[in-house]
Structures are given as structure tokens and as C-alpha cells.
Design a protein around this motif. Structure first.
Motif: not given
Length: 581
Positions: A42-58
Motif C-alpha cells: 500500500d505504501a508503495t502506491i502512495a510513494m509512487n504518487a508522491y514522487n511522480e504525481g497523483p496520476g500514479m494513484l490507482t
């Protein structure tokens, strides 16, 4: 000040309770954090969105256990907002939403209880709940079911107030509160998604909202539509994959049990987890918990019947709501009695036990037995506080010392899969050791560990040691070139290197380091000649043990379903945005 305190003593008391509860819940949170596979995923999804932008949220959230059905994504969005607010993706930051809503449950519970009980009773019960061993444990790590007490209680309170508020405009606003509560809690746990609409239907059948303007109903539907918009968009993008998974999850055959076995199992589980919530005792199969539960139900039904006869509509509505909540979940959990085996399924409905406890306190202190009743209440409160504080303290002591105590001697085992007592601190120390050793060799980290810890170590490296190269040890066709090898074990008394049985002959240990309950081995791979020789010897030994067996092709123990829908990958917001462009 003294006049203000006397007038608002309940507010000051609740503030004090919340402060103490905060310190109890946050004790050494970062070091002792429970961080395993689900939390890292779960944290990886939030981390990806934090680093790359909200488009990385599922657009979809975590999986419902045992299926490919996915809940809504709101839990991920809370974690993403927490990372933005605190400017960090460290694991403990992902826990902050759960910690916050755990604390906010205390005043919300007080307000809910005040609809039926005296101020003193409501403060007392809220205090007991705030120091519950169960509530404390589930506030200290990131997991989607852990927020269900707050949002579920918000939904239940909204139901009640929308049906009992004399002011129709206020009733309409409370309807919106219920919509928000359900919009969130239904995305946190599958049973909430299924059961709470039935609770609302059963309650509103007898106490339906009266005179609420149509636009409130329209807005309430709009609120729910807004919460479920990501899931709806995902369905359009995946040809209704999650809906098909939902249908399959409802209709798929599982092992059936006789109804009497289900009832017996359901009674035992209700007894265990209602007791666990109130007393911290309950993680055993002792029959005393069944009798405890039967006492709760019996007293609650008797006392509720007496209060029902008083004729107050609002009190009757409150009793009907609690009865609907208990009945719907009771029937559902009887149906699923051999599935709902963990405390998380009871996080929402243990509120029933606290309501019955409040009934008991007010009955004990009713006219005619007030003096003796207060003594009895004081004894009960002292026992409950003492039992829960002792359980929390004992648990914290084990976490701090990294040494298991004999928890079974007083009937409390850890309700999480945390008997190995591994906290984030020890995992970070083990990771630092890998980084140190690999830095000396100039090669990347290649590690092996149990499935529950593979993703967490990858996450720890990404967050605390950015730029360090790493991978899991490959046992297939993938290459292991330029690797410094490590094997990591958690919680057990380790005497051998932790490697898969089919491949443990390929490596040998060169050194060992221990960090609390974490053991890390530095290992090296044997030469191909040595490996081939060992494998040949193993094959020769295996050939000597081979015994021919005939297997009847029609001996099928479990009926196979051939209509199981294939899993499709989740859609990200960036996929939708790019498609629109």
C-alpha cells in the motif's frame, strides 16, 4: 477557570483522555512499527504518487482477502495525502491517518452515546474504549480495516440522527453525514460494504427519516457517486472486471459446514472478540467467552426491552439501530463463521459491547441501588482499565526488549501476526548492514527472505537508502551477476541459512549478524561444479525413495469452478488522463 471546568468538565475530560490515548498509541511508533507485505504494498502506491504525481494513484484499492475483488481506493488516497502533508513517505507517516481517526473515534463515540445515555456514562465508556488493547493495537499500523470504527460509527450516527432530528434541515445534513461515512467505510472492508446497507434498511423500516427535502437525498446520492467515481471509471476501462470478481466472490462455492457448527463457531468468535475489545482477554478458544457473550446478549435484550417500554421514540430508535447492527452482522458472521476468524472483522461491531456495558452501568446506578451500584461500577472500571493497560504495557515491553514473554499465562496472545516481535527499527538496521557490506564489495544487494518481508525491504531501501542497487536473489533463469548475497530470517531461533529448500545447497554462509529478532546472513554462491555434484547426489537419493503410485484421475476432492474471471491489472489515473488526451 474552576467555573469553566465545572461547566465543561466532560469536554476537558475527553481532551485529557485523547491526549493520554495519543501518547499510548504513538509510543515508539517509528521503531516498533508493524510493517509487512500488505503495508509495503500500500505504501508503495502512495510513494509512487508522491514522487511522480497523483496520476500514479490507482482507481481501485486493496484486495478483499481470498479473492481478486478489490475495494475502493480511498485508503490509498488517505496515505497519499498524509505523505504530502508531512513531506515524507517513511513507513510511519503512512500510519498517521489511522492514528488520527482512531483518536477521533473517541469524541465521536461520546457524541453517539449521548443520544441515549447520561453524560457521565458516555464519558466513562468513551474512556474505556480509548484505552482498549484491541483499539490501541489496530491504530498503530497501516491497514485498510483499521479505520472502520470511525467511519462506520459516523455512518451509524448519521442514520440515527437523520431519523430522529426534529429539525428537517438538520436531518438532511445528517443524511449527508451517513453518506460520507458509508462512502468511506464501504471502501475499507468488504463486510461493511455488504452489511451496512442492510443495517440501514432494517432500521429505516421502523424509523425512517421524515420530511427530509428531496435535494438532500439527491446530494447524498451525489456524495456516494463521487466516492465511487474512481471505481466506476475503472469498470468502464476494464470491461466491468471488478463487478465480475464481485459476482464470483458471492457465488463461488467454498467448503460448507452444518448450520449447528456455524452457530457454535459464530458464538465462540463473538464471545472472543467482544471480550477482547472490552477486557483484552479473548484470544483463546475457552468456552467461558461464549457464556460471556450470552450474558451480554441476554442482559442487553432484557434491559433494552425495559427501556423500550418507556415509550420514548428517540430511545426506541437508538435501541432499534443497535439491534439492527448486531442482528445483521450476527447473521452475516454466522454465514461466514469459518471465514471471519480475525479481530479486524469485529472492529466496527464491538461498539455493541460498549453500549451494553453502558446499559449495565446505568442500571447499576439506578435509584434504589445507587451507592452499591457505584461501587460495582468502580470495580468493573478498575478491572477493565487495569487489564487493558497491563496488556498494552506487556506488549510494549516485549516490543522494546525484542523478547517474547509468556503471554499465554494470562490469556492474551498478540492478535496480530507479530509474535516474532520484528519492528521497523530492526529491519532498518538489517538493511543498513546489507548496504554496508555491499558497499565494500561494490556490488548490488541481492537478498532472500520470507514472502511477508520481501516488499518491505525493497521499500526500506528505496526510502532510506536511495540510489542503492538491489534485487531479490533469482532462482530461475534471471542472472545473479554482480551480487552481494544476503539471507534474512525473522523471529525464529535461527541455526541455518534461510533459503528455499530446493536451492539451499547452492550457497554457503560467511558471516551472521543479529538485530533483535532479525538475523541476517552474508552468503556466497558455490561453484557450478559443487552445485552439480550435490544435485546429482540428491537425485540419486531421491531415485532410491521413489515408489510408484497410481492416481485415479477422477478422484477430485473439491469441485473446480471453470467460470472464474481472469484477473486484470488495476488502472491508474494517468492511464485515464492519457487516454483522454
Amino acid at each position: 477557570m474552576s467555573l469553566s471546568f465545572r461547566k465543561n468538565w466532560h469536554i476537558w475530560t475527553l481532551v485529557a483522555i485523547m491526549l493520554v490515548a495519543f501518547f499510548v498509541r504513538s509510543w515508539q511508533l517509528e521503531e516498533t512499527l508493524y510493517f509487512k507485505m500488505d503495508q509495503a504494498r500500500d505504501a508503495t502506491i502512495a510513494m509512487n504518487a508522491y514522487n511522480e504525481g497523483p496520476g500514479m494513484l490507482t482507481l481501485l484499492g486493496p484486495r478483499a482477502a481470498g479473492s481478486f475483488l478489490r475495494l475502493g481506493p480511498v485508503f490509498y488516497y488517505f496515505q497519499y495525502l498524509s505523505s504530502l502533508l508531512f513531506g515524507s513517505v517513511e513507513p510511519h507517516v503512512m500510519v498517521f491517518p489511522n492514528l488520527l481517526f482512531s483518536l477521533l473515534t473517541i469524541p465521536l463515540l461520546y457524541y453517539f452515546l449521548r443520544q441515549f445515555f447520561l453524560r457521565e456514562t458516555s464519558v466513562l465508556i468513551s474512556g474505556l474504549y480509548s484505552f482498549s488493547f484491541l483499539a490501541t493495537q489496530y491504530s498503530r499500523f497501516a491497514w485498510n480495516p483499521n479505520q472502520t470504527p470511525f467511519w462506520g460509527l459516523m455512518f451509524v450516527l448519521g442514520l440515527y440522527k437523520s431519523a430522529t432530528s426534529e429539525n428537517k434541515k438538520q436531518a438532511g445534513w445528517w443524511l449527508l453525514v451517513a453518506a460520507v461515512g458509508y462512502g468511506v467505510v464501504s471502501q475499507l472492508h468488504f463486510t461493511s460494504l455488504l452489511a451496512l446497507p442492510l443495517v440501514a434498511g432494517a432500521f429505516w423500516l421502523f424509523f425512517r427519516p421524515r420530511g427530509i427535502k428531496i435535494y438532500f437525498w439527491v446530494v447524498a446520492l451525489g456524495v456516494l457517486s463521487l466516492f465511487y467515481a474512481p471505481m466506476f471509471i475503472s469498470e468502464l476501462a476494464t470491461d466491468w472486471d471488478n463487478l465480475n470478481q464481485f459476482k464470483y466472490a458471492l457465488t463461488a462455492k467454498s467448503q460448507e459446514y452444518p448450520i449447528l457448527e456455524k452457530v457454535e463457531q459464530s458464538l465462540r468468535l463473538h464471545g472472543q472478540y467482544h471480550s477482547l475489545a472490552l477486557t483484552s482477554y479473548g484470544n483463546t478458544k475457552d468456552s467461558v467467552f461464549v457464556w460471556f457473550f450470552l450474558f451480554l446478549v441476554g442482559f442487553g435484550f432484557w434491559r433494552g426491552s425495559v427501556l423500550w417500554k418507556e415509550g420514548d421514540r428517540n430511545k426506541r430508535a437508538f435501541l432499534m439501530l443497535i439491534g439492527s447492527l448486531f442482528t445483521v452482522f450476527g447473521l452475516l458472521y454466522t454465514k461466514l463463521a469459518f471465514t471471519v476468524l480475525k479481530p479486524r472483522f469485529w472492529l466496527l461491531i464491538v461498539i455493541v459491547a460498549y453500549v451494553i456495558l453502558a446499559m449495565l452501568f446505568e442500571w447499576l446506578c439506578s435509584p434504589g441501588k445507587k451507592k452499591r451500584g457505584r461501587v460495582a461500577v468502580a470495580v468493573i472500571v478498575t478491572f477493565l482499565l487495569g487489564a487493558n493497560f497491563f496488556a498494552v504495557g506487556f506488549w510494549y515491553q516485549m516490543l522494546a526488549s525484542q523478547k517474547e514473554g509468556d503471554s499465554t499465562s494470562y490469556g492474551r496472545e498478540l492478535v496480530l501476526k507479530q509474535k516474532n516481535l520484528v519492528g521497523l527499527k530492526q529491519m532498518k538496521q538489517a538493511t543498513a548492514q546489507m548496504v554496508k557490506v555491499s558497499g565494500k564489495t561494490g556490488r548490488k544487494i541481492c537478498f532472500y527472505t520470507e514472502g511477508d518481508y520481501r516488499s518491505p525491504y525493497e521499500y526500506i531501501i528505496e526510502v532510506y537508502f536511495p540510489g542503492v542497487e538491489y534485487k531479490r536473489i533469482s532462482f530461475g533463469k534471471d542472472t545473479n551477476e554482480s551480487c552481494t548475497f544476503f539471507s534474512i530470517e525473522h523471529g525464529l531461533v535461527v541455526t541455518e541459512v534461510n533459503l528455499p529448500r530446493d536451492h539451499d545447497h547452492e550457497f554457503f554462509a560467511t558471516s551472521r549478524d543479529d538485530f533483535g529478532k532479525v538475523t541476517i546472513w552474508s552468503i556466497e554462491k558455490k561453484t557450478e561444479e559443487e552445485i552439480s555434484r550435490i544435485e546429482q547426489q540428491q537425485q540419486d537419493d531421491e531415485n532410491e525413495k521413489v515408489v510408484a503410485k497410481k492416481v485415479e484421475s477422477n478422484d477430485v476432492a473439491v469441485e473446480e469452478r471453470n467460470d472464474k474471471p481472469r484477473r486484470k491489472e488495476r488502472v491508474f489515473w494517468k492511464d485515464i488522463w492519457n487516454k483522454e488526451e
